[in-house]
Scaffold this motif. Structure first.
Motif, PDB file in Angstrom:
ATOM      1  N   MET A 379      -7.463  -3.686   6.273  1.00  0.00           N
ATOM      2  CA  MET A 379      -6.416  -4.186   5.384  1.00  0.00           C
ATOM      3  C   MET A 379      -6.836  -5.520   4.788  1.00  0.00           C
ATOM      4  O   MET A 379      -7.228  -6.428   5.506  1.00  0.00           O
ATOM      5  N   SER A 380      -6.755  -5.615   3.457  1.00  0.00           N
ATOM      6  CA  SER A 380      -6.961  -6.905   2.811  1.00  0.00           C
ATOM      7  C   SER A 380      -5.606  -7.547   2.617  1.00  0.00           C
ATOM      8  O   SER A 380      -4.675  -6.903   2.143  1.00  0.00           O
ATOM      9  N   LEU A 381      -5.507  -8.800   3.008  1.00  0.00           N
ATOM     10  CA  LEU A 381      -4.202  -9.468   2.967  1.00  0.00           C
ATOM     11  C   LEU A 381      -4.205 -10.520   1.862  1.00  0.00           C
ATOM     12  O   LEU A 381      -5.220 -10.785   1.237  1.00  0.00           O
ATOM     13  N   GLY A 382      -3.057 -11.109   1.686  1.00  0.00           N
ATOM     14  CA  GLY A 382      -2.959 -12.247   0.762  1.00  0.00           C
ATOM     15  C   GLY A 382      -3.272 -11.844  -0.662  1.00  0.00           C
ATOM     16  O   GLY A 382      -2.885 -10.784  -1.113  1.00  0.00           O
ATOM     17  N   SER A 383      -4.039 -12.700  -1.349  1.00  0.00           N
ATOM     18  CA  SER A 383      -4.201 -12.507  -2.786  1.00  0.00           C
ATOM     19  C   SER A 383      -4.911 -11.197  -3.129  1.00  0.00           C
ATOM     20  O   SER A 383      -4.542 -10.541  -4.092  1.00  0.00           O
ATOM     21  N   ASP A 396      -8.910 -12.875   3.692  1.00  0.00           N
ATOM     22  CA  ASP A 396      -7.896 -12.661   4.721  1.00  0.00           C
ATOM     23  C   ASP A 396      -7.879 -11.170   4.967  1.00  0.00           C
ATOM     24  O   ASP A 396      -7.710 -10.402   4.032  1.00  0.00           O
ATOM     25  N   ASN A 397      -8.046 -10.758   6.206  1.00  0.00           N
ATOM     26  CA  ASN A 397      -8.048  -9.323   6.460  1.00  0.00           C
ATOM     27  C   ASN A 397      -7.709  -8.993   7.903  1.00  0.00           C
ATOM     28  O   ASN A 397      -7.635  -9.884   8.756  1.00  0.00           O
ATOM     29  N   TYR A 446      -5.870 -10.129  15.248  1.00  0.00           N
ATOM     30  CA  TYR A 446      -5.612  -9.358  14.041  1.00  0.00           C
ATOM     31  C   TYR A 446      -6.401  -8.057  13.971  1.00  0.00           C
ATOM     32  O   TYR A 446      -6.500  -7.442  12.923  1.00  0.00           O
ATOM     33  N   THR A 447      -6.978  -7.665  15.075  1.00  0.00           N
ATOM     34  CA  THR A 447      -7.539  -6.316  15.163  1.00  0.00           C
ATOM     35  C   THR A 447      -6.798  -5.628  16.299  1.00  0.00           C
ATOM     36  O   THR A 447      -7.052  -5.876  17.467  1.00  0.00           O
ATOM     37  N   SER A 481      -8.153  -1.342   2.154  1.00  0.00           N
ATOM     38  CA  SER A 481      -9.428  -1.382   1.435  1.00  0.00           C
ATOM     39  C   SER A 481     -10.334  -0.245   1.867  1.00  0.00           C
ATOM     40  O   SER A 481     -11.235   0.158   1.145  1.00  0.00           O
ATOM     41  N   TYR A 482     -10.123   0.227   3.089  1.00  0.00           N
ATOM     42  CA  TYR A 482     -11.025   1.234   3.619  1.00  0.00           C
ATOM     43  C   TYR A 482     -10.315   1.934   4.760  1.00  0.00           C
ATOM     44  O   TYR A 482      -9.586   1.313   5.525  1.00  0.00           O
ATOM     45  N   GLY A 483     -10.529   3.233   4.884  1.00  0.00           N
ATOM     46  CA  GLY A 483     -10.045   3.915   6.069  1.00  0.00           C
ATOM     47  C   GLY A 483      -8.834   4.788   5.818  1.00  0.00           C
ATOM     48  O   GLY A 483      -8.604   5.274   4.700  1.00  0.00           O
ATOM     49  N   ASP A 484      -8.037   4.953   6.867  1.00  0.00           N
ATOM     50  CA  ASP A 484      -6.995   5.967   6.903  1.00  0.00           C
ATOM     51  C   ASP A 484      -5.651   5.413   6.437  1.00  0.00           C
ATOM     52  O   ASP A 484      -5.084   4.525   7.057  1.00  0.00           O
ATOM     53  N   VAL A 485      -5.159   5.962   5.344  1.00  0.00           N
ATOM     54  CA  VAL A 485      -3.946   5.438   4.735  1.00  0.00           C
ATOM     55  C   VAL A 485      -2.698   5.747   5.582  1.00  0.00           C
ATOM     56  O   VAL A 485      -1.694   5.045   5.518  1.00  0.00           O
ATOM     57  N   TRP A 486      -2.796   6.782   6.417  1.00  0.00           N
ATOM     58  CA  TRP A 486      -1.664   7.145   7.266  1.00  0.00           C
ATOM     59  C   TRP A 486      -1.291   5.982   8.181  1.00  0.00           C
ATOM     60  O   TRP A 486      -0.113   5.682   8.393  1.00  0.00           O
TER      61      TRP A 486
END
Lengths: 650, 220
Positions: A379-383, A396-397, A446-447, A481-486
């Motif tokens: 997940m990309s966070l922030g801006s 930020d991720n 955050y992981t 940004s990458y991976g499983d949207v579920w």
């Protein structure tokens, strides 16, 4: 006693000199030296640290008693001519520069400026000079590098001429595409005016070209294209064996070389033609040098976003990704100069950044070798999550991974932390700085597994203190940004469930969104920072961008709209949902875009994040525009105060 | 002044020479200050029992590190200690000159003069050196000291989301500041990494140049 000290001083082991020698021997011309020579040089090296933007020497400065090798970072070699600064070369790891004093007692003819924070090895000329005299190859190499350091675009072009007329031009510097000189085909397919059209047509098929130039004594008379043949012969106006002179377009539209790509495109549009002829002086009366076709321009369009995306997907080195990113910045600069709408610009920049992040993750996964133990999402966070990251600001991720049995949790988390470390580092190498608050996936906080994330959000949203609200505002604006949207959808659903009828949370979020009051003082002057590194600067992020972003977030959350993260888009949606506030929301949307553009322009101008603005450098018009934005921010903050009834809390 | 000499009457000349260097005031601006960035390798962490094996130091002036002015001192060990085996290996293999503790300190004091000392977790290195001085019957070092750990912490943003009291190892600092760490665990190599880290940290703390030394000392 002093004698003792001196004795030891000379017999001393010098570990650092050995390391410097290890570094130098990887690069020419140092690889040509004997180990003891290299060590002798290394012992006399000065390690120089320069910050981004620092000047190492200026054109016209007296020569230093040393030349330089880049150990880390990048240095731009520039020449100023007629008030224009040209970047001639860029030196990175292992490159040498500042060689002039080695050959001549002259002042520098070029400037060297640090493009990044850099570490340089300064090598004393006194020590090095005797080696050049003794070693022919070392001297030869240095003379060649010296020549290439000082070359300018003209000599580059002429150099090709020494060998062959038809040599393909070298890749040009990644400047803004449209302003680069157009590259023309020098290998011209031509015929005389008496040639039969059928012969010309055969020539075109054989050479696989769409046009043939009609010349006489190297002077262009006219041009025949596919279209001319179609419109004259094919429709039966002339027989097929007629002289080409009858059907050619004449006179040919000619230009001198040095024509920019933008000019070429405009000229083609103006004359409704697809080919331009390049002649010696730009008129049809001098020698033909080459042909520019519309097709060639499109193919060579290096900074076209589609081409860049392809390049990102193919990149196999962070150095390549970094270079691509520089071209992206040129593209961005061009877009802003041409006043292309911000919505469009942010979308393209988002896609390019997104592709880069994806590529870095892919490469990191390859490096780890073992495939991920379970599904995960980056997940990309922030801006970047809000699709508002135009410049390289911080990264930020976070990572969410599929739930695993208790006994496997630790090992699974360890795998993803390892991955995160690689990705964070990879992004940092390209130019996404580490987040100063450590909001990055490599931070074990955050992981987390899906279950852990749900628990985390529940904690934050049920006891919303200041820190919790801040965390929410960062983590709410995420984009996968990458991976499983579920996995990420699960988190979104969880957040919406929690915020439903959670008045306490919404009020806390709302009151935090109006924490930064209007950036204008009583006399409508700007409020600047009163202390710290940026004293007397205006903090655009804190005082303008954050308030409008926060306002958009809390209002959209109240409407339970998910999957819109972009601030401008959020307000557009709000305008649709609340027709009574349409005007205000639309001006909020405009403000969000205007501020983003403003920050980006400032950042490109000063080569930083654009966050802090020196007010004196703004024009009156810019100041008025900014003040208009603040009025909108003020209005939407008033609306939030009323709606969430938070006056009492303040 | 009178009491100053009285007090030191019995100290050897090299100490007096060293002390005399402090009659000059330090320059005000960071760019004019001479820094000595150092690291020590020791047999352990006990200030009383353990000994210094090696001192590495680099000279930092005007953002430049002059390699020819690097200091690398290896000290003879009176007693055998398994931890010293590695360093003895280095000394033997490279045929290095070793010094007695006294000789090393004389050289060290002569080298540092009144420079501002910089080290990572500086307290420990300075305490080790002070204990060695004490064994010679000498007072403590008189130099001003900066700790890159503390300075680095000051570059982190002030946020409740990060632990303000976290300790950062030299490896962590190097990773965050993008410094390659090939020379780890030799005193001189560590001193070099610390010096680069120090330069980067100072640049971060003083975005607008013309930084003053006293501001750095205040952080510490």
């Amino acid at each position: 006693m002093f004698k003792l000290a001196v004795r030891i001083y000379f017999k001393m082991k010098n570990t650092i000199a050995e390391r410097i020698a290890d570094f130098l021997k990887r690069f020419p011309p140092f690889d040509l030296l004997k180990p003891h020579q290299l060590l002798d040089i290394s012992r006399e090296v000065k390690v120089v640290y320069v910050q981004k933007g620092d000047t190492i020497f200026n054109q016209g400065d007296e020569g230093h008693s040393q030349f330089y090798v880049v150990q880390k970072g990048a240095v731009a070699i520039q020449r100023k001519e007629n008030g224009q600064t040209d970047t001639l070369d860029k030196c990175d790891e292992g490159d040498i520069f500042g060689l002039r004093p080695l050959f001549a007692k002259e002042n520098y003819m070029i400037s060297a400026n640090a493009e990044e924070e850099s570490i340089l090895y300064a090598i004393p000329i006194e020590i090095f000079q005797p080696l050049i005299k003794r070693n022919y190859r070392v001297g030869q190499f240095l003379i060649e590098s010296f020549a290439s350091n000082t070359r300018n675009p003209y000599s580059r072009e002429h150099r090709g001429k020494l060998y062959t007329e038809n040599e393909i031009q070298e890749d040009s510097a990644p400047e803004l595409f449209e302003l680069q000189p157009v590259q023309y085909v020098k290998n011209i397919i031509s015929c005389t005016k008496n040639t039969a059209v059928s012969t010309v047509a055969k020539l075109m098929s054989a050479k696989n070209v769409g046009s043939v130039l009609v010349v006489e004594n190297e002077i262009p008379l006219g041009i025949v294209t596919d279209k001319d043949i179609r419109n004259t012969i094919a429709v039966g106006i002339y027989p097929i064996d007629i002289a080409v002179e009858k059907i050619m377009s004449a006179p040919v539209i000619c230009y001198a070389k040095g024509l920019t790509i933008a000019q070429a495109q405009v000229a083609m549009m103006k004359h409704k033609i697809s080919h331009l002829c390049i002649t010696k002086d730009g008129t049809p009366n001098t020698k033909v040098l080459g042909i520019v076709s519309e097709h060639d321009i499109i193919v060579s369009q290096g900074n076209n976003p589609a081409v860049l995306i392809k390049a990102i997907e193919r990149a196999n080195k962070s150095k390549v990704l970094k270079a691509i990113h520089e071209r992206i910045m040129h593209l961005l600069n061009g877009y802003l100069q041409q006043n292309i709408p911000m919505t469009h610009v942010s979308k393209i920049m988002f896609e390019l950044n997104d592709a880069t992040i994806k590529r870095v993750i892919e490469r990191s996964l390859e490096k780890i070798k073992t495939p991920p133990p379970v599904k995960f999402a980056w997940m990309s966070l922030g801006s970047q999550g809000r699709k508002e990251q135009l410049l390289h600001t911080d990264q930020d991720n976070a990572i969410v991974f599929e739930d695993v049995p208790e006994n496997k949790l630790e090992a699974t988390k360890a795998y993803f932390l390892e991955l995160a470390k690689l990705v964070n580092k990879g992004l940092n190498n390209i130019g996404f700085d580490y987040c100063p608050a450590d909001m990055m996936a490599r931070n074990p906080n955050y992981t987390l597994s899906l279950q852990e994330w749900k628990k985390q959000f529940t904690e934050w949203m049920t006891s919303p203190g200041n820190d919790e609200i801040l965390l929410c505002s960062i983590f709410f604006d995420y984009d996968i940004s990458y991976g499983d949207v579920w996995l990420t959808n699960q988190i979104s659903d969880h957040i919406f469930k929690l915020s439903e009828n959670n008045q306490l949370f919404l009020t806390a979020l709302a009151s935090s969104s109006i924490r930064s009051a209007s950036p204008l003082g009583f006399f409508r002057q700007f409020l600047v920072e009163t202390n710290g590194e940026y004293k007397d600067f205006f903090d655009l992020k804190k005082r303008a961008i954050m308030p409008i972003t926060d306002a958009g977030r809390v209002l959209i959350l109240q409407h339970k709209i998910k999957n819109i993260n972009n601030t401008a888009e959020r307000f557009e949606k709000l305008a649709e949902l609340e027709p009574q506030n349409r005007e205000l929301y639309l001006s909020c949307s405009y403000t969000a875009k205007a501020l983003l553009k403003f920050r980006t322009k400032q950042g490109l101008l000063h080569n930083d994040t654009g966050r802090f603005i020196e007010l004196d450098t703004l024009s009156k018009e810019e100041k008025i525009k900014l003040k208009r934005c603040f009025k909108t921010i003020n209005d939407v903050q008033e609306l939030i105060k009323l709606r969430f009834k938070i006056t009492a809390f303040l | 002044m009178i009491s100053f000499f009285k007090k030191n009457k019995n100290h050897p000349d090299f100490w007096k020479d060293y002390e005399r260097k402090f009659q000059h005031k330090l320059p005000e601006l960071i760019q004019d200050v001479r820094f000595v960035v150092l690291d020590t390798e020791t047999t352990g962490f006990d200030l009383k029992k353990d000994r210094i094996l090696c001192i590495g130091a680099v000279n930092l002036e005007h953002n430049n590190i002059e390699i020819s002015r690097t200091l690398e001192l290896y000290i003879d060990q009176e007693t055998f200690n398994p931890d010293t085996v590695k360093i003895h290996g280095i000394i033997k293999n490279e045929d290095l000159n070793t010094l007695t503790e006294r000789e090393a300190l004389v050289t060290f004091l002569n080298y540092i003069e009144n420079a501002v000392l910089v080290a990572h977790h500086a307290q420990f290195d300075i305490a080790m050196i002070n204990h060695a001085l004490k064994r010679l019957g000498l007072p403590k070092l008189k130099n001003k000291v900066l700790d890159t750990m503390v300075l680095y912490r000051a570059t982190r943003i002030n946020s409740n989301l990060i632990d303000q009291n976290k300790h950062y190892s030299l490896d962590e600092v190097a990773e965050n500041l993008n410094i390659s760490v090939k020379d780890r665990h030799t005193a001189a190599g560590d001193a070099m990494i610390t010096a680069i880290a120090f330069l980067k940290i100072v640049a971060k703390l003083n975005k607008k140049d013309k930084g003053k030394l006293k501001h750095l000392l205040q952080v510490n």
